[in-house]
Write a protein that holds these residues in place. Structure first.
Motif, PDB file in Angstrom:
ATOM      1  N   LYS A 244      42.341  35.103  22.511  1.00 42.40           N
ATOM      2  CA  LYS A 244      43.256  33.968  22.644  1.00 42.40           C
ATOM      3  C   LYS A 244      44.509  34.347  23.408  1.00 42.40           C
ATOM      4  N   GLN A 247      43.610  34.484  27.055  1.00 43.35           N
ATOM      5  CA  GLN A 247      43.463  33.138  27.601  1.00 43.35           C
ATOM      6  C   GLN A 247      44.808  32.426  27.704  1.00 43.35           C
ATOM      7  N   PHE A 248      45.639  32.597  26.673  1.00 45.27           N
ATOM      8  CA  PHE A 248      46.940  31.945  26.688  1.00 45.27           C
ATOM      9  C   PHE A 248      47.794  32.435  27.851  1.00 45.27           C
ATOM     10  N   LEU A 250      46.789  33.733  30.631  1.00 46.75           N
ATOM     11  CA  LEU A 250      46.228  33.258  31.898  1.00 46.75           C
ATOM     12  C   LEU A 250      46.580  31.787  32.132  1.00 46.75           C
ATOM     13  N   PHE A 251      46.275  30.977  31.120  1.00 49.38           N
ATOM     14  CA  PHE A 251      46.542  29.544  31.301  1.00 49.38           C
ATOM     15  C   PHE A 251      48.037  29.250  31.365  1.00 49.38           C
ATOM     16  N   TYR A 252      48.825  29.972  30.582  1.00 48.21           N
ATOM     17  CA  TYR A 252      50.263  29.747  30.609  1.00 48.21           C
ATOM     18  C   TYR A 252      50.842  30.057  31.975  1.00 48.21           C
ATOM     19  N   ALA A 254      49.241  30.133  34.890  1.00 49.81           N
ATOM     20  CA  ALA A 254      48.799  29.148  35.879  1.00 49.81           C
ATOM     21  C   ALA A 254      49.479  27.803  35.647  1.00 49.81           C
ATOM     22  N   GLY A 255      49.548  27.398  34.374  1.00 43.95           N
ATOM     23  CA  GLY A 255      50.170  26.122  34.071  1.00 43.95           C
ATOM     24  C   GLY A 255      51.652  26.110  34.395  1.00 43.95           C
TER      25      GLY A 255
END
Length: 744
Positions: A244, A247-248, A250-252, A254-255
């Motif tokens: 997690k 993933q967090f 990575l997504f954070y 990019a976001g």
């Protein structure tokens, strides 16, 4: 370090949750066993078998009961233990009877004789859950029945989380050194040796990725029988946590990059939109609806050859066609009225729509512009309508705010209720009281006067007065009705703009404002509502004047109808020539007054007055002269009696005087006074001729001479005829010898 603390805390929380869950399940099973033991102990056949010592019959009865419980609960380890009062013990169902050793062990670890209890005991299946209940016959203790089921089966029926496990430990005779693991549940668990070390307290509560806790089981004497070792495997949580976190991150990342780019591109635009929207909304609340978003319009008239001149967009090309007349039009009145919908069916298929429609912010600007225009038109129409209904020309050209609309609608609803409440009133006083209540509660007016006009008599009287100590113009207008300016000109009169407008304001105009409202009834001023208000409250009250006027207009027809009804009734009860009451009034009055007089013991006098030789007046001077004589006679009679007494024109030249509550008044003296006054009066005829006339009077008293009013009237008439017989111009009191006929 923080991650380790988080995992340790998570493991402790999960173990606490698991422990609470297991304890709850064991407690629920104990409650169920308690209910089963008590139910079995309450069966009369069981008590009867124990009293008779018929153990075989008891076995035959209990076995079907046990099978039914196993079938109903799905737990196949149900069984019962019976301990008789003589010490004998046996299990049902059971393959063998208990030995002395294990019976003693069960007795030490289980329930005490004659008590209800529950707990964990060593049993047929290792550790069993038990609940005991006594069996009694009156005051006699027969046995103890214990319901048991396997702890292992209860745990086996539970669906443990993947990361948890449970190990059941059993000790020997309460000794921790002899413990052994008898059951294990869960895929990821500690070894039996680790579990026993944790139970003895010699091992740590953590072993590698495993976290553990121990739930002890004790007998009734407090000795350890065994327990449950609960474990939690944190390795799965570590894997999930790291996954997690990755993933967090990575997504954070990019976001965050995308968000900053988006905000950089749009925040200024959104800020301008919101600032403009705020200004438009604030302006709309202040009744200014011309504030709009700037927009580069692409007009449908530039693309289409449209000839629908009634279309709002055709009249004002700055409007947006699909929000005005298309399938998405805001107003239902013009929705789907675009003539090109016959060709394109929906706005989405129209070339103007695809050219004009923008993103969400642009579309929101278009919708707000359209809504402001519609709201402005709507409130403008409502304002004109309310100004027309309330006859408030001062605000006829103003667009009311939403607060104004709400207030006016509430006032119109109040007017509707008031108009409904006026239906069925029978007295004018009811109308004035309802108006007084409305003005006090809704408008805060507490100082006012209602003047009512009597046009037939050219006078004014006060119908309702909340200012009895304020002189105002009361004495002036009561003496001279034409002094009232509001009545004279049939217009509103106020001291605020011109304190000298009326000479009779008669108030402290530096502190108060006087306002007079005429109430027009039947084409003329029938009443005047005059009130005082402090100058500091004048502006608030001034805004309410149209509504106050509307309340008065609603009540005017009702007041006029009641006035006409009262006038008609009054005329029907009076003689038009002499203005005295007539016999119809006498009949109504006697029906009400006679029971009251009898109940309160009041005495009443009746004088029957008749002018002597009245026919000669008509024959010699004419009927007009006779009418003049009767009118003057009526005035003499009225001036000779009290205001509380009644004068009735009984017929022709005959008058009846009803003297109320006479007590010890000398009736003959009163009658003689009247006779003398008539004899001394010179009756003036229409041609200036004066004549003298006399009257004869018959006197009767109720209840002295007659027990009923009509009988007293009859006897007064009899006495009158006796006065006529004796030569006229005299007074005769009724005596029983004057009536020789049958009882009246």
């Amino acid at each position: 370090f923080t991650q380790q603390n988080n995992i340790r805390q998570l493991a402790a929380d999960r173990l606490d949750i698991l422990a609470a869950w297991l304890e709850s399940e064991i407690e629920q099973q104990q409650k169920a066993l308690t209910a089963q033991a008590m139910a079995l102990a309450a069966i009369p056949e069981v008590r009867e078998s124990l009293v008779n010592g018929d153990i075989q019959r008891l076995r035959r009865m209990v076995l079907p009961y046990v099978n039914l419980l196993r079938s109903a609960t799905g737990i196949n380890s149900h069984y019962f233990h019976f301990r008789l009062a003589n010490g004998e013990q046996f299990f049902l169902p059971g393959a063998s009877e208990p030995t002395k050793e294990n019976s003693k062990d069960f007795e030490q670890n289980g329930a005490q004789p004659g008590t209800r209890s529950q707990g964990i005991v060593p049993g047929r299946f290792g550790l069993d859950i038990m609940a005991a209940a006594p069996v009694s016959n009156g005051q006699s203790h027969l046995a103890d029945v214990t319901a048991l089921s396997s702890l292992a089966e209860t745990l086996r029926n539970l669906r443990l989380p993947r990361e948890n496990s449970v190990i059941v430990l059993l000790g020997d005779s309460g000794s921790e050194a002899g413990w052994r693991a008898i059951q294990q549940y869960g895929d990821r668990r500690l070894s039996a040796e680790q579990a026993m070390q944790i139970a003895r307290g010699a091992g740590s509560s953590r072993s590698g990725n495993f976290f553990a806790s121990f739930i002890p089981f004790k007998d009734v004497q407090g000795r350890l029988l065994g327990g449950l070792v609960l474990s939690y495997d944190a390795s799965l949580q570590r894997q999930i946590m790291w996954s997690k976190i990755s993933q967090f991150i990575l997504f954070y990342s990019a976001g965050a990059i995308m968000l900053w780019v988006f905000l950089y591109l749009n925040v200024a635009r959104i800020e301008r939109f919101l600032a403009r929207l705020k200004k438009i909304l604030v302006s709309s609340h202040a009744n200014y609806f011309s504030e709009r978003f700037e927009s580069d319009h692409v007009h449908c008239l530039d693309i289409m050859d449209c000839h629908n001149e009634e279309c709002p967009v055709h009249q004002d090309p700055s409007l947006i066609c699909y929000l005005e007349t298309g399938t998405e039009a805001v107003s239902p009145r013009w929705r789907n009225t675009c003539i090109y919908l016959n060709k394109y069916d929906r706005c989405e298929n129209c070339p103007v729509y695809s050219t004009r429609r923008g993103d969400e912010v642009t579309e929101m600007r278009n919708v707000v512009n359209t809504m402001m225009r519609l709201w402005g038109n709507f409130l403008n129409r409502v304002g004109h309508l309310l100004a027309h209904v309330l006859r408030n020309q001062e605000r006829a050209g103003q667009v009311p705010s939403l607060d104004d609309i709400s207030d006016r609608l509430e006032q119109m609803a109040g007017l509707t209720f008031f108009s409904h409440d006026l239906q069925g009133v029978v007295e004018k006083e009811e109308v004035y009281k309802q108006l007084s209540h409305i003005f006090e509660k809704r408008f805060g007016l507490t100082r006012f006067v209602f003047y009512e006009m009597e046009h037939d008599q050219q006078r004014i009287h006060i119908a309702l007065d909340t200012l009895p100590d304020e002189p105002l113009c009361k004495q002036t207008v009561l003496a001279s009705p034409d002094a009232c300016r509001a009545k004279r000109v049939a217009e509103e009169v106020t001291s605020f703009y011109n304190p000298e407008l009326c000479l009779y304001f008669n108030a402290d105009l530096d502190k108060d404002v006087r306002f007079c409202l005429p109430i027009v009834m039947g084409g003329q001023v029938g009443a005047v509502f005059s009130f005082l208000v402090f100058r500091r409250d004048w502006e608030r009250v001034r805004m309410q004047i149209p509504v106050i006027r509307k309340y008065l207009e609603e009540s005017a027809p009702v007041l006029n109808s009641l006035r006409l009804l009262s006038l008609t009734r009054e005329q029907s009860l009076r003689d038009p020539l002499t203005l005295c009451h007539n016999r119809r009034f006498l009949d109504e009055y006697i029906a009400k007054y006679e029971p009251l007089a009898e109940r309160e013991g009041k005495r009443s006098g009746f004088l029957m007055v008749d002018m002597d030789y009245f026919k000669q007046v008509n024959d010699k001077y004419g009927h007009q002269a006779g009418d003049a004589v009767l009118q003057q006679l009526a005035q003499i009679l009225l001036s000779s009696i009290r205001r509380s007494d009644l004068l009735i024109r009984y017929g022709g030249e005959e008058f009846l005087i009803l003297l109320q509550n006479i007590q010890d008044m000398p009736l003959e003296e009163i009658a003689e006074k009247i006779r003398a006054a008539v004899e001394q009066h010179a009756f003036v005829l229409s041609d200036g001729v004066s004549i003298n006339k006399t009257v004869s009077i018959g006197v009767c008293e109720h209840p002295v001479d007659a027990k009923a009013f009509y009988k007293a009237i009859k006897f007064a008439d009899v006495a009158l005829y006796e006065a006529k017989r004796r030569g006229r111009n005299q007074v005769v009191r009724f005596t029983p010898d004057l009536w020789t006929g049958e009882d009246y």
